[in-house]
Design a protein around this motif. Structure first.
Motif, PDB file in Angstrom:
ATOM      1  N   TRP A   1       0.806  -1.229   0.000  1.00 21.04           N
ATOM      2  CA  TRP A   1       0.000   0.000   0.000  1.00 21.04           C
ATOM      3  C   TRP A   1       0.839   1.279   0.000  1.00 21.04           C
ATOM      4  CZ3 TRP A   1       0.646   3.373   4.074  1.00 21.04           C
ATOM      5  CH2 TRP A   1       1.226   2.830   5.239  1.00 21.04           C
ATOM      6  N   ALA A   2       2.024   1.234   0.632  1.00 21.70           N
ATOM      7  CA  ALA A   2       2.755   2.484   0.829  1.00 21.70           C
ATOM      8  C   ALA A   2       3.663   2.806  -0.352  1.00 21.70           C
ATOM      9  CB  ALA A   2       3.573   2.399   2.101  1.00 21.70           C
ATOM     10  N   GLY A   3       3.797   1.928  -1.293  1.00 20.85           N
ATOM     11  CA  GLY A   3       4.704   2.169  -2.396  1.00 20.85           C
ATOM     12  C   GLY A   3       5.484   0.907  -2.723  1.00 20.85           C
ATOM     13  N   VAL A   4       6.314   1.000  -3.746  1.00 22.68           N
ATOM     14  CA  VAL A   4       7.058  -0.184  -4.168  1.00 22.68           C
ATOM     15  C   VAL A   4       8.549   0.099  -4.044  1.00 22.68           C
ATOM     16  CG1 VAL A   4       7.452  -1.806  -6.052  1.00 22.68           C
ATOM     17  CG2 VAL A   4       5.199  -0.741  -5.766  1.00 22.68           C
ATOM     18  N   PRO A   5       9.289  -0.733  -3.308  1.00 23.92           N
ATOM     19  CA  PRO A   5      10.734  -0.505  -3.211  1.00 23.92           C
ATOM     20  C   PRO A   5      11.385  -0.581  -4.584  1.00 23.92           C
ATOM     21  CG  PRO A   5       9.996  -2.176  -1.644  1.00 23.92           C
ATOM     22  CD  PRO A   5       8.847  -1.898  -2.546  1.00 23.92           C
ATOM     23  N   THR A   6      12.538   0.062  -4.701  1.00 26.64           N
ATOM     24  CA  THR A   6      13.189   0.135  -6.013  1.00 26.64           C
ATOM     25  C   THR A   6      14.343  -0.855  -6.132  1.00 26.64           C
ATOM     26  OG1 THR A   6      14.627   1.833  -5.126  1.00 26.64           O
ATOM     27  CG2 THR A   6      12.634   2.569  -6.270  1.00 26.64           C
ATOM     28  N   TYR A   7      14.402  -1.796  -5.224  1.00 26.43           N
ATOM     29  CA  TYR A   7      15.564  -2.705  -5.242  1.00 26.43           C
ATOM     30  C   TYR A   7      15.126  -4.077  -4.732  1.00 26.43           C
ATOM     31  CZ  TYR A   7      15.289  -1.521  -0.348  1.00 26.43           C
ATOM     32  OH  TYR A   7      14.822  -1.341   0.913  1.00 26.43           O
ATOM     33  N   ASP A   8      15.952  -5.066  -5.033  1.00 22.77           N
ATOM     34  CA  ASP A   8      15.753  -6.404  -4.462  1.00 22.77           C
ATOM     35  C   ASP A   8      16.632  -6.546  -3.223  1.00 22.77           C
ATOM     36  OD1 ASP A   8      14.237  -6.789  -6.660  1.00 22.77           O
ATOM     37  OD2 ASP A   8      15.650  -8.129  -7.693  1.00 22.77           O
ATOM     38  N   ILE A   9      16.321  -7.502  -2.421  1.00 23.98           N
ATOM     39  CA  ILE A   9      17.174  -7.765  -1.249  1.00 23.98           C
ATOM     40  C   ILE A   9      17.670  -9.197  -1.313  1.00 23.98           C
ATOM     41  CG2 ILE A   9      17.206  -8.055   1.271  1.00 23.98           C
ATOM     42  CD1 ILE A   9      15.381  -5.731   1.532  1.00 23.98           C
ATOM     43  N   GLU A  10      18.955  -9.339  -1.042  1.00 25.60           N
ATOM     44  CA  GLU A  10      19.486 -10.694  -0.951  1.00 25.60           C
ATOM     45  C   GLU A  10      20.120 -10.887   0.420  1.00 25.60           C
ATOM     46  OE1 GLU A  10      21.882 -13.391  -3.977  1.00 25.60           O
ATOM     47  OE2 GLU A  10      23.169 -11.949  -2.977  1.00 25.60           O
ATOM     48  N   PHE A  11      19.624 -11.846   1.153  1.00 28.63           N
ATOM     49  CA  PHE A  11      20.216 -12.174   2.449  1.00 28.63           C
ATOM     50  C   PHE A  11      21.226 -13.302   2.268  1.00 28.63           C
ATOM     51  CE2 PHE A  11      16.276 -10.857   5.169  1.00 28.63           C
ATOM     52  CZ  PHE A  11      16.725  -9.543   5.157  1.00 28.63           C
ATOM     53  N   SER A  12      22.380 -13.152   2.891  1.00 28.77           N
ATOM     54  CA  SER A  12      23.321 -14.271   2.966  1.00 28.77           C
ATOM     55  C   SER A  12      23.492 -14.632   4.428  1.00 28.77           C
ATOM     56  CB  SER A  12      24.671 -13.888   2.372  1.00 28.77           C
ATOM     57  OG  SER A  12      24.543 -13.701   0.999  1.00 28.77           O
ATOM     58  N   TYR A  13      24.091 -15.803   4.658  1.00 30.97           N
ATOM     59  CA  TYR A  13      24.123 -16.305   6.035  1.00 30.97           C
ATOM     60  C   TYR A  13      25.529 -16.755   6.419  1.00 30.97           C
ATOM     61  CZ  TYR A  13      19.255 -16.293   4.698  1.00 30.97           C
ATOM     62  OH  TYR A  13      18.025 -15.907   4.232  1.00 30.97           O
ATOM     63  N   ILE A  14      26.441 -15.788   6.458  1.00 33.85           N
ATOM     64  CA  ILE A  14      27.808 -16.115   6.858  1.00 33.85           C
ATOM     65  C   ILE A  14      27.920 -15.869   8.360  1.00 33.85           C
ATOM     66  CG2 ILE A  14      30.240 -15.556   6.547  1.00 33.85           C
ATOM     67  CD1 ILE A  14      29.073 -16.648   4.028  1.00 33.85           C
ATOM     68  N   THR A  15      28.226 -16.905   9.125  1.00 42.45           N
ATOM     69  CA  THR A  15      28.274 -16.718  10.574  1.00 42.45           C
ATOM     70  C   THR A  15      29.620 -16.185  11.037  1.00 42.45           C
ATOM     71  OG1 THR A  15      28.560 -19.086  10.551  1.00 42.45           O
ATOM     72  CG2 THR A  15      26.518 -18.264  11.466  1.00 42.45           C
ATOM     73  N   ASP A  16      30.663 -16.496  10.267  1.00 43.32           N
ATOM     74  CA  ASP A  16      31.992 -16.096  10.711  1.00 43.32           C
ATOM     75  C   ASP A  16      32.210 -14.628  10.374  1.00 43.32           C
ATOM     76  OD1 ASP A  16      34.839 -15.656  10.737  1.00 43.32           O
ATOM     77  OD2 ASP A  16      34.986 -17.828  10.986  1.00 43.32           O
ATOM     78  N   SER A  17      32.336 -13.801  11.429  1.00 44.61           N
ATOM     79  CA  SER A  17      32.381 -12.364  11.189  1.00 44.61           C
ATOM     80  C   SER A  17      33.643 -11.964  10.428  1.00 44.61           C
ATOM     81  CB  SER A  17      32.294 -11.604  12.508  1.00 44.61           C
ATOM     82  OG  SER A  17      33.403 -11.916  13.317  1.00 44.61           O
ATOM     83  N   ALA A  18      34.743 -12.682  10.646  1.00 43.94           N
ATOM     84  CA  ALA A  18      35.971 -12.345   9.937  1.00 43.94           C
ATOM     85  C   ALA A  18      35.799 -12.564   8.443  1.00 43.94           C
ATOM     86  CB  ALA A  18      37.129 -13.193  10.458  1.00 43.94           C
ATOM     87  N   VAL A  19      35.139 -13.649   8.084  1.00 39.54           N
ATOM     88  CA  VAL A  19      34.912 -13.934   6.669  1.00 39.54           C
ATOM     89  C   VAL A  19      33.971 -12.898   6.074  1.00 39.54           C
ATOM     90  CG1 VAL A  19      33.995 -15.613   5.047  1.00 39.54           C
ATOM     91  CG2 VAL A  19      35.328 -16.387   7.000  1.00 39.54           C
ATOM     92  N   ALA A  20      32.915 -12.565   6.832  1.00 40.71           N
ATOM     93  CA  ALA A  20      31.951 -11.596   6.336  1.00 40.71           C
ATOM     94  C   ALA A  20      32.623 -10.241   6.109  1.00 40.71           C
ATOM     95  CB  ALA A  20      30.796 -11.457   7.314  1.00 40.71           C
ATOM     96  N   PHE A  21      33.505  -9.878   7.003  1.00 44.01           N
ATOM     97  CA  PHE A  21      34.216  -8.603   6.873  1.00 44.01           C
ATOM     98  C   PHE A  21      35.084  -8.602   5.619  1.00 44.01           C
ATOM     99  CE2 PHE A  21      37.852  -5.805   8.178  1.00 44.01           C
ATOM    100  CZ  PHE A  21      37.146  -4.614   8.127  1.00 44.01           C
ATOM    101  N   GLU A  22      35.779  -9.698   5.399  1.00 42.35           N
ATOM    102  CA  GLU A  22      36.575  -9.824   4.181  1.00 42.35           C
ATOM    103  C   GLU A  22      35.683  -9.672   2.950  1.00 42.35           C
ATOM    104  OE1 GLU A  22      39.791  -9.984   3.703  1.00 42.35           O
ATOM    105  OE2 GLU A  22      40.068  -9.788   5.852  1.00 42.35           O
TER     106      GLU A  22
END
Lengths: 601, 329, 331, 326, 332
Positions: free
Chosen positions: A290-311
């Protein structure tokens, strides 16, 4: 000499071996030769294709977020973790929702009204609301969702959050095994949640377009027979537990309906395209929002290791990742990354709990002494690397009910000594060894090693460290019998109302207070007053007094409020940051976010 | 008969932790076409190493042929290319080894292993090779040879395996068969079978044979000529009857004396050779048998005797005439 | 052979019963239960806990729970729900609604079995094994053929490193080197359909096995090289290449093959650290998580699958062995 | 030299090795009938030779006599005591009277013990000597077998095969036994060294009045050292006679074949000899032929040989044979 | 025959002379000489001795108190870097830099050596003792005992180690055993329980082959008791493989401890600087892993030490195998 050469050559060979193994790494467009038969003659047609992953729905920009861990369950009435809620918030929308300042604002309901004694709450839905598949969304859907949350058969982990709906507790806690179908139906009918059409008649079905009214009967204290007001309930009903998943789809999908994007037809800003466990979740805009349509898609990833995610973030593989304390220094040092860091208050308070059943903490002066003897500022700078803010009170800054004037039990070694002198032990040296129990994760180990060093240096007490496997730790802290001597816990707001901070937690009848053996009649009375008072300002004063009393008991050593910290790429614009961000910043108002594709390298 | 093989001054050494072992120290002999030469000696005397060196089969390192020639039909086996010697091995000179158990590859079928020389040297296809192998197996007395082609070595008894080994060695009709203690691991009755078989095949095919053994009994009925080795030297060589009838070297005498004989009537005390065979860490400048020799004289300690003719075609490497007990001049 | 197979497979039954029994006792003796959540999360209230316990039968005595898991039990409606004996690994307590077999073997929508969690782990394990074999065996052969040369020493040294450096340390360094610094591969897979994303996990996981394979192959080659039948082969005039390929390698492979079966099982089952680091959707990660979460059926289910995998790996080794070595007969 | 006093009586000695199968519960699926009814006497002071091809059960017989393998049935009466069924201390006591010399001089000495310890061990086990006395006795024994007594602190690997075999002899002699089973004591040795050991054994016998059971596959050596010879084939004794009798008048076809197969180191004789070449191999002891064990290879075999097991009977004084055709 | 006597000695005199000129050498002495000729093994021994020394004298060697937190000095880079990626300057007092609490990484690494050494040796000792005895009995006695052992190994091989470790650590945490040596004792026991079976199997195999050797028969023949045969004859001869296997078990234990430490299991952190076991390399790696981007020096020293130590033991084990396994003699 020879052995040096040996080492060198072997390193070289190791490297070249691994390098050669990595050669095919580059994602080059693959050329597919298709053989096409055209009227009897064979032709080879060369078709150049990019790898499958690189060609999602057209040119829509994609917001790539590392969510950390894959949700256990994505069912509005059963989920409870932030990463689960992050998914639900994209797909669904509740009756109300929060805005960037944590105000409750209209969601699917365009308005809500309490009756004069706040024992009934009436929502009016927006006209013409549609699910993403174009079907009608009416009040009946919300009636179903709320009832499903209470239904003992659902056994949702947040079922108790709607206990202030009249009749909810009776049904939820029903002894299912020993009740007949009829009795159960009667209990269900006793729950005062009713979808009505504009004429005030009960709705008939999910197709009824004018079924826009939802009446909810309230009871501020279900434990007493009287109906008491619950003026905070419009905020409670902003939670995901009311999200209107479709009954017929849940039935069709069975127990595992939530694993399939097919059954997740929602009314939120996004539509879930794929849910690939542990790999990715992909969301596209909902054209019917109702409020409008976002202009982008979202992709979630699931990396638990914060060091890897930071890299990966540095590698431009993510647009948003959580920023952890260990990486903070590097980020701050880096001219680019430092601008991308987003650090702002969170919704949790952490504290050391002292077990009042066990000596020496059964004596208030001892508790006071420890509260004085703990340096919160140093904890924040040394341990959290600045990712946190020290606190001396319970409700965090930014939440209604925050007490900016609280100064008691700040770090003061002199006062600590005075306090201990008043105890039966007389001095810290006479104290028995203090056992500090904590959840034995990597981060916690260093934290508690630090605290032990602090206490022994500042106070001269002997501290034994007792790391416990996380789930075992939870189990220990849930039972008054096994409750450790000193332990560290926190509370994060479910919804921004002092009731959630105080009554839900510290009321002597609440499960939490019972676990810790906390009971304070004066506080109970104040909190009950706060819960049932209609005037928002007046409520706050009662809660404020209760909170002051809580601090006074020195039952816990308030330590810090967390901060939310994320790294956000500069081309992601318009994020509204709130303390209540669930898993990633921006889910409060996804419509405000835009992605400047021109900036993406 | 023309000489088919001439070995001249062959020397082989092994590098070990303890030092260089001089295994073969200038061995010379020759082999005529169709002749059977028996080489006798105790373990470690260098008899196997000699023939292995000839065919360049000693593992290198640690082994190395340091000197000498091995002329096969006039070509030196020791200097020819790897490719050339491969064409000689198995085709013109082939070998039968001591232990038929370990000398076969346990995971390949007999048919496969026996046909390998045919594939390499004759270029036969599988079918032809199979026929030839079956024919050869029949010749060495394997019952149902066609059916047994697909059997594995462990499915044969020791005696049968040695027969197969002989078939494999003879499958390309070699001119020389080298048999390295082929019967040592077998029972007496099987030994007799094998010796018999080889005799028959020799008469049929006419190849020359070098038969290495430590058992003077086995070889007596088979060999034309004998060479006795000790410490890496040939210390006596003679036609077979001459050697058994008139041994001249003290070691040969001792060897013959230490064997009990079935046909002896009484019970004599066996002649024993005291002491141990030498391990040669340096090339001896004295007679290597001197420390164990009853006849040893002063000269034996200073000078290593060369092979000297004692009668026509009979050579012995000893300073002492054992019949008279006097030093030779 | 058939009888042997049947006997070995039947032997799995007592193994499974004992392993499941021990696992059952162990996991239930750990404090906490499936409803004990992360300390920062709101805890499940007592009433809900009670309902859930009733629903899942966790309120029953332990022995009954065990029997119910293995054989089955009657549900509320009086219907018999079959347990392990029917291949039912039980319901997950954390991913409510899903059964363990669904979690492990059910692929995401529109994908095939290879995309299930088990499928992912299996693929990674198989790739790692292929890597180990493809590098390890030639390396071992070459090292043996060039014994005591620089090639031998270098490969020995690498192999020793491969055995010595824990694979999570190696993983971190390789990520920093190849993904962050050299940017040759992505750290976060956009999709596990790309070949490149499998490279690092495969190499890191397979490195230890590769090292062990190479070592064993070298030793085994050295042994075979001294065998009499190699001398026989040479005496037949075979070319060196044929001697190595036909006579040495097949024989040397026999002991190597015996470690490869268990190695595959270990690679499929032992990859949880690698899986965690690369965000890999396999079952090793699920297993460790399940232990932390006290997801009892999940612990049992994965343990039993691992047990069966290991047993099957050992069995297949014995069978392959009997094919490679005609002297071995299975009975 | 030979008395007629019986030292050892072996009667119907049977030793079957069970073949077990099964994963959890093992059951017997068959047996290797290594020794299948063997009877003979050994007289005081004599050497009884036991010959046969490998796998014929001669070593098993020797071990079954010494109770190293417990016999399946039959009796072994040594100095009037039946050893079968003897246990514990009683058996240990008997062990002092009977010893064994083993085939492989490399495998029969514990490589981690010094020669002195090896030779002294029996004395210590039987409580005959303490450590020091055992050492002294070991030195004596070394001297007795022709080794330098100073070698007691040496390890087996420092000796040659022949020397090791002497150490083995010394160990066997340590307890001063009356009877020694020599299990192929020379077959692993070089020819020139074989004679040394045989001479030593003969000397010791003469010196100490020992009785030997001399097991070997080399008929010429057995004939050289033994007074009487028993020929074994596939678990049974087929012929037993005085050595001259056996050589001059072999009765059993197997003995005849065996004798003819033994090579004689004389080319002249060899050229003349006619060999009896036996067909095929020894059948499996798991499934031996019915009736006469030798019938499958026997040139004389008849129908009766398949049906009936030939009786082991005395055809001439002291000459026993088991053959239907004699 | 190096010497040539001028007179004619009897053959036995010669043999004696040559024999008496060399000292008697047991196989152990022989193996030792072979071992010290192996450069890699010697290097391994030196590294192990070095770490042993470090572990014993950690108190004297560590430049700082490993538990001393230094406020404001957290995440300092190591001495050879002027400025770390986090912009903090290095401090020469902290050679390897500091961790997130400002504790000296060098000192902590030095103390960590203790755990690794002990965790390498103690469980191995238990494994060797139990495994050898059971393997010996199973191999020598055979029969049902052997059968049970073999079937038991099937179960143990199929059993998830990690679950066992976690659960043992969690359930026995509060008991006396759980507290012994900062929880290390429990870790030893858990490691030993999981690993002894494999060891027993190897010993059993060894015993099975030794049992067939004639010297065992010889021992029975001279009336040796079963116990004497097992412990005087079989055991000393299985010792070679046992030693080799132990040397190769040790690195496995060290790695397992590191992995368990990395998962947060095992050593309980100490707060008392007088404790023997303060931290372990596994725990240090765990600390360092989260901070690997900013402060790689945190994970480097423990990772390198673990790798070095394991490498050293592997080299030593290889060397021991070459030295003790007679089949390999002459191939080097």
């Amino acid at each position: 000499m020879r052995s040096k050469l040996l080492v060198f050559v072997s390193v070289l060979i190791l490297a070249s071996m691994v390098l050669s193994a990595c050669q095919p790494a580059a994602a080059t467009p693959e050329t597919i030769v298709q053989t096409v038969v055209v009227e009897g003659e064979v032709r080879e047609v060369v078709v150049t294709a990019t790898p499958a992953a690189a060609q999602p729905e057209a040119k829509q920009p994609v917001l790539r977020v590392n969510l950390g861990s894959w949700p256990d369950i994505i069912d509005p009435q059963k989920s409870s973790f932030v990463n689960e809620i992050a998914h639900l918030k994209l797909i669904y929308e509740g009756l109300t929702k929060l805005d960037g300042q944590l105000n409750t604002v209209p969601g699917a309901a365009e308005k809500w009204e309490y009756n004069e004694d706040a024992t009934e709450l009436t929502f009016t839905l927006r006209k013409g609301l549609k699910y993403s598949d174009g079907t009608i969304l009416n009040a009946k859907r919300f009636e179903y969702s709320i009832l499903r949350n209470i239904d003992p058969a659902t056994a949702g982990e947040y079922a108790a959050i709607t206990d202030n709906i009249a009749g909810a507790v009776a049904w939820r806690e029903a002894d299912v095994a020993n009740l007949s179908e009829e009795e159960l139906q009667a209990l269900k009918d006793g729950v005062e949640v009713k979808a009505l059409d504009l004429n005030g008649n009960p709705c008939t079905d999910y197709e009824q377009e004018d079924c826009l009214i939802l009446k909810v009967g309230l009871d501020g204290d279900p434990a007493t027979p009287e109906r008491e007001p619950a003026p905070f309930m419009h905020t409670v009903l902003s939670l995901w537990v009311t999200y209107p998943a479709k009954e017929e789809l849940i039935a069709e999908g069975g127990d595992i309906w939530w694993t399939s994007s097919k059954y997740h037809i929602g009314n939120g800003p996004f539509i879930v395209k794929t849910l690939e466990p542990f790999v990715r979740g992909y969301f596209v805009p909902n054209p019917n929002y109702w409020a409008g349509v976002p202009t982008y898609d979202i992709e979630f990833s699931y990396i638990t290791d914060s060091a890897v995610a930071f890299e990966a973030y540095k590698n431009n593989e993510f647009d948003i990742v959580p920023l952890v304390a260990e990486d903070l220094a590097v980020v701050q040092q880096d001219p680019v990354l430092s601008k991308e860091a987003q650090i702002y208050p969170g919704s949790c308070t952490f504290a050391f709990y002292m077990n009042q059943d066990k000596p020496p903490f059964d004596e208030k002066p001892v508790r006071e002494a420890f509260a004085y003897g703990t340096n919160r500022e140093a904890w924040v700078t040394d341990i959290l690397q600045g990712l946190g803010s020290p606190t001396l009170t319970w409700i965090p800054k930014g939440f209604p009910g925050y007490d900016p004037n609280e100064t008691r039990y700040g770090f003061d070694l002199e006062k600590a000594k005075e306090a201990i002198a008043k105890s039966s032990y007389g001095s810290f040296e006479n104290l028995p060894p203090i056992k500090l129990t904590f959840s034995g994760t990597a981060r916690n180990r260093t934290r508690f090693e630090w605290l032990a060093a602090q206490w022994s240096q500042n106070l001269g007490v002997k501290v034994e460290l007792d790391p416990v496997e996380p789930t075992a730790y939870t189990a220990l802290t849930k039972n008054r019998e096994t409750l450790p001597q000193v332990f560290y816990l926190g509370w994060c707001a479910d919804y921004p109302d002092p009731q959630n901070w105080l009554s839900v937690y510290w009321m002597s009848t609440s499960e939490f207070a019972r676990r810790y053996g906390f009971a304070n009649a004066e506080m109970d009375a104040l909190m009950k007053k706060g819960d049932t008072t209609l005037d928002p300002q007046e409520r706050l004063t009662y809660y404020d007094q209760a909170q002051k009393l809580l601090v006074d008991t020195a039952a816990v050593i308030f330590m810090v409020n967390n901060v939310n910290s994320y790294l956000v790429k500069p081309w992601v614009k318009g994020i509204v940051f709130t303390p209540q961000d669930a898993g990633w910043p921006g889910d409060v108002d996804p419509l405000s976010i835009t992605i400047d594709t021109s900036m993406i390298p | 008969m023309p000489e088919i093989l001439q070995v001249q001054g062959l020397e082989t050494q092994f590098r070990t932790r303890e030092g260089v072992i001089h295994a073969v120290n200038g061995v010379s002999f020759s082999l005529k076409e169709g002749e059977t030469l028996g080489i006798v000696g105790e373990s470690g005397c260098g008899k196997s190493v000699t023939v292995m060196s000839m065919l360049r089969l000693i593992p290198s390192p640690p082994g190395k042929v340091t000197a000498g020639k091995a002329l096969f039909q006039g070509r030196d086996l020791l200097t020819m290319s790897d490719e050339e010697i491969r064409h000689i091995r198995g085709a013109q000179i082939s070998m039968v080894f001591q232990d038929p158990m370990t000398s076969f590859n346990p995971v390949l079928t007999i048919g496969r292993q026996v046909s390998e020389p045919l594939e390499v040297h004759m270029g036969l296809n599988q079918k032809q090779a199979e026929d030839r192998v079956a024919e050869m197996l029949a010749k060495v007395g394997i019952p149902n040879p066609k059916d047994r082609l697909n059997n594995y070595p462990h499915q044969f008894s020791g005696g049968m395996r040695q027969r197969v080994m002989i078939a494999m060695a003879l499958v390309c009709n070699p001119q020389i068969l080298i048999a390295d203690e082929p019967t040592t691991a077998l029972d007496v009755t099987i030994q007799a079978q094998i010796v018999d078989l080889v005799k028959r095949l020799r008469d049929e095919l006419g190849m020359a044979i070098i038969w290495i053994t430590h058992d003077l009994g086995v070889i007596a009925g088979l060999a034309d000529r004998m060479a006795v080795m000790y410490g890496g030297f040939i210390i006596e060589t003679a036609p077979v009857r001459d050697l058994y009838g008139h041994p001249t070297h003290p070691y040969t005498i001792g060897l013959l004396g230490s064997l009990p004989r079935m046909d002896e009537a009484g019970s004599r005390r066996l002649v024993s050779i005291d002491g141990l065979p030498p391990v040669l860490l340096e090339k001896p400048t004295y007679c290597p048998f001197a420390p164990r020799c009853k006849y040893a004289v002063e000269r034996c300690w200073h000078e290593n005797p060369p092979l000297m003719q004692v009668s026509p075609d009979h050579y012995s490497a000893c300073w002492v005439d054992t019949e008279t007990g006097r030093e030779r001049s | 052979m058939g009888k042997y197979l049947i006997r070995r497979l039947l032997w799995l039954i007592p193994v499974i019963i004992v392993v499941s029994g021990i696992t059952f006792i162990l996991m239930h003796s750990a404090p906490g239960g499936p409803w004990d959540r992360d300390t920062t999360a709101r805890q499940v209230d007592q009433n809900t806990q009670r309902i859930l316990n009733e629903y899942y039968g966790l309120d029953k005595p332990l022995w009954r729970q065990y029997v119910a898991y293995v054989i089955g039990d009657f549900n509320k409606q009086g219907k018999f729900v079959c347990g392990l004996v029917c291949g039912n690994l039980g319901p997950s307590y954390r991913m409510r609604g899903l059964t363990i077999q669904q979690i492990l073997f059910m692929p995401p929508e529109g994908k095939n079995f290879l995309y299930s969690r088990f499928g992912y782990s299996m693929r990674l394990g198989v790739f790692a094994l292929l890597f180990a074999v493809a590098i390890g065996i030639p390396a071992g052969v070459i090292a043996a053929l060039k014994q005591n040369t620089i090639i031998d020493y270098v490969s020995l040294f690498i192999v020793t490193i491969g055995i010595s450096v824990p694979n999570f340390v190696m993983a971190l360094f390789l990520i920093i080197l190849f993904a962050s610094t050299l940017k040759w591969v992505n750290i976060v897979p956009r999709s596990w359909d790309e070949v490149s994303v499998w490279v690092l996990p495969t190499v890191i996981l397979g490195f230890g096995t590769m090292a062990r394979t190479a070592r064993l192959m070298r030793g085994s080659m050295l042994e075979v090289m001294r065998m009499d039948y190699i001398r026989t082969a040479r005496s037949k005039g075979l070319a060196e290449r044929v001697v190595v390929l036909r006579h040495m390698i097949k024989n040397s492979l026999i002991p190597v093959v015996t470690i490869l079966g268990p190695a595959l099982a270990a690679l499929v089952t032992g990859s949880f650290i690698i899986e965690t680091m690369f965000g890999f959707p396999g079952m090793g990660r699920a297993y460790v998580t399940a232990i932390g979460q006290r997801d009892y059926s999940m612990i049992m289910g994965t343990t039993l699958i691992y047990a069966v995998l290991i047993a099957l790996a050992n069995l297949s080794v014995d069978i392959v062995y009997s094919f490679l070595d005609p002297r071995i007969r299975l009975d | 030299m030979t008395s007629t006093e019986v030292l050892l009586q072996v009667r119907d000695l049977v030793k079957h090795f069970p073949i077990m199968r099964g994963t959890l519960i093992q059951r017997q699926v068959g047996a290797v009938r290594a020794v299948d009814g063997v009877s003979f006497d050994v007289f005081h002071g004599e050497t009884l030779g036991l010959v046969g091809e490998s796998g014929c059960g001669k070593s098993t017989t020797g071990r079954a006599i010494l109770q190293l393998y417990r016999p399946t049935s039959g009796s072994v009466i040594f100095e009037g005591v039946d050893l079968v069924g003897l246990k514990g201390e009683d058996l240990r006591k008997m062990r002092r009277r009977m010893q064994m010399i083993f085939q492989d001089p490399y495998a029969s000495l514990n490589p981690r013990m010094t020669v002195g310890q090896i030779i002294g061990e029996p004395l210590i086990i039987h409580g005959i000597a303490d450590r020091k006395e055992a050492q002294e006795r070991a030195e004596e024994l070394l001297r007795l077998v022709g080794l330098n007594p100073a070698y007691t602190n040496r390890y087996p690997h420092e000796f040659s095969g022949g020397q090791r075999q002497r150490v083995g002899v010394a160990r066997a002699l340590a307890l001063q036994p009356a009877f020694i089973v020599c299990d192929e004591p020379i077959s692993a040795l070089d020819v020139s060294v074989q004679a040394q050991v045989v001479n030593l054994l003969e000397d010791l016998q003469a010196q100490m009045g020992l009785t030997y059971l001399f097991i070997a596959h080399d008929l010429s050596m057995v004939r050289h050292i033994s007074n009487r010879i028993a020929v074994m084939y596939l678990g049974v004794v087929v012929e037993l006679a005085d050595r001259h009798e056996l050589y001059n008048h072999p009765l059993h076809p197997y003995t005849q074949a065996l004798l003819s197969a033994v090579p004689i180191p004389d080319p002249v004789i060899e050229a003349r000899r006619q060999r009896i070449i036996l067909k095929g191999d020894v059948p499996s002891p798991i499934n031996p032929p019915s009736g006469c064990r030798f019938r499958t290879r026997c040139p004389l075999a008849d129908t009766i040989c398949a049906e009936q097991r030939p009786e082991f009977r005395e055809v001439a004084p002291g000459h026993w044979v088991a053959c239907h055709m004699v | 025959m190096a010497t040539k006597p001028s007179v004619n000695p009897t053959p036995s005199q010669i043999a004696d002379l040559t024999m008496m000129t060399v000292k008697p050498r047991s196989l152990w002495v022989d193996a030792w000489y072979r071992l010290i000729r192996n450069k890699a093994a010697v290097a391994g021994m030196i590294v192990i001795i070095f770490f042993l020394f470090v572990a014993i004298f950690a108190n004297q060697l560590a430049p700082h108190n490993p538990l001393q937190t230094n406020a404001g000095k957290s995440f300092l880079p190591p001495a050879w870097m002027e400025v770390g990626p986090n912009g903090r300057p290095s401090d020469p007092a902290f050679f390897f830099g500091t961790d997130n609490l400002g504790r000296d990484v060098l000192s902590r690494t030095i103390y960590g050596a203790r755990v690794s050494i002990v965790v390498g040796f103690l469980p191995t000792i238990v494994i060797v003792l139990v495994g050898s005895v059971v393997g010996l009995l199973a191999g020598y006695k055979g029969g049902q005992f052997d059968n049970i052992l073999m079937r038991f190994t099937d179960v143990i091989y199929a059993f998830p180690d990690l679950l066992f470790f976690i659960i043992v650590m969690v359930t026995l945490r509060e008991t006396f055993i759980g507290k012994l040596l900062n929880g290390l004792f429990l870790l030893f026991m858990a490691l030993a329980i999981v690993n002894w079976v494999g060891f027993a199997r190897v010993v059993r195999g060894q015993v099975l082959s030794l049992k067939e050797k004639e010297f065992i028969e010889a021992a029975r023949c001279i009336g040796a008791s079963d116990a004497r045969i097992m412990f005087r004859h079989l055991l000393p001869n299985s010792l070679g493989p046992i030693i080799i296997l132990s040397a190769l078990t040790i690195p496995g234990m060290i790695i397992t401890e590191a992995i368990l430490g990395y998962l947060g299991l095992g050593l309980t952190p100490s707060t008392n600087p007088n404790d023997i076991f303060i931290t372990s390399w596994g725990a240090l790696m765990l600390d360092g892993q989260a901070a690997i981007n900013a402060q790689p020096w945190l994970i480097l020293p423990p990772a390198i030490c673990v790798s070095l130590m394991v490498l050293a033991f592997t080299f030593l084990g290889d060397g021991l195998r070459d030295a003790l396994d007679p089949r390999l003699q002459g191939t080097q």
